[in-house]
Design a protein around this motif. Structure first.
Motif, short mmCIF file in Angstrom:
data_model
loop_
_atom_site.label_atom_id
_atom_site.label_comp_id
_atom_site.label_asym_id
_atom_site.label_seq_id
_atom_site.Cartn_x
_atom_site.Cartn_y
_atom_site.Cartn_z
N ASP A 226 0.81 -1.35 -0.34
CA ASP A 226 -0.46 0.30 -0.16
C ASP A 226 0.79 1.57 -0.09
O ASP A 226 1.35 1.09 0.46
CB ASP A 226 -1.20 0.14 1.40
N ALA A 227 0.41 2.02 -0.81
CA ALA A 227 2.08 2.96 -1.83
C ALA A 227 1.28 4.31 -0.64
O ALA A 227 2.40 4.83 0.03
CB ALA A 227 2.25 2.92 -2.86
N GLU A 228 0.30 4.01 0.36
CA GLU A 228 -0.52 5.42 0.66
C GLU A 228 0.29 4.79 2.63
O GLU A 228 0.75 6.11 2.73
CB GLU A 228 -1.97 5.00 0.82
N LYS A 229 -0.28 4.09 2.69
CA LYS A 229 1.28 3.47 4.03
C LYS A 229 2.01 3.65 4.70
O LYS A 229 2.89 3.73 5.05
CB LYS A 229 0.19 2.34 4.64
N CYS A 230 3.12 2.86 2.79
CA CYS A 230 4.76 2.93 3.02
C CYS A 230 5.27 4.78 3.27
O CYS A 230 5.07 5.74 2.65
CB CYS A 230 4.63 2.48 1.55
N LYS B 17 9.68 3.28 -2.47
CA LYS B 17 8.87 2.38 -2.28
C LYS B 17 9.45 1.05 -2.46
O LYS B 17 10.38 0.85 -3.62
CB LYS B 17 7.32 2.79 -2.70
N CYS C 194 4.35 0.33 9.86
CA CYS C 194 2.86 1.12 8.98
C CYS C 194 2.09 -0.14 8.55
O CYS C 194 1.36 0.85 8.17
CB CYS C 194 3.45 1.56 7.41
N ALA D 51 1.76 -1.68 5.62
CA ALA D 51 1.34 -1.29 3.96
C ALA D 51 1.73 -2.37 3.39
O ALA D 51 1.64 -2.31 2.27
CB ALA D 51 3.05 -0.46 3.67
#
Length: 64
Positions: free
Chosen positions: A6-10, A32, A52, A54
């Motif tokens: 999940d790029a938003e969480k990473c 990422k 995270c 992620a």
């Protein structure tokens, strides 16, 4: 894919890259992670140690 990032969480901390026992995770230019799937054993260490949450690992086959 059986490993999703999940790029938003990473946050790009690199923990997944450091912890991977097969060294099949690398960080891209944006910081990422990306996975070399042909080398992955789906052990789940990257998911467990990600601070995270992620990374999500699902086993791509049924084990009996």
């Amino acid at each position: 894919m059986s490993i999703k990032v999940d790029a938003e969480k990473c946050i790009g901390c690199g923990t997944c890259e450091d912890i991977c026992p097969l060294d099949c995770i690398r960080m891209d230019e944006a910081g990422k992670p990306f996975i070399k799937y042909e080398l992955c054993w789906y052990c789940g260490s990257c998911q467990i140690d990600c601070p995270c949450e992620a990374i999500k690992v699902t086993i791509p086959f049924l084990i009996r």
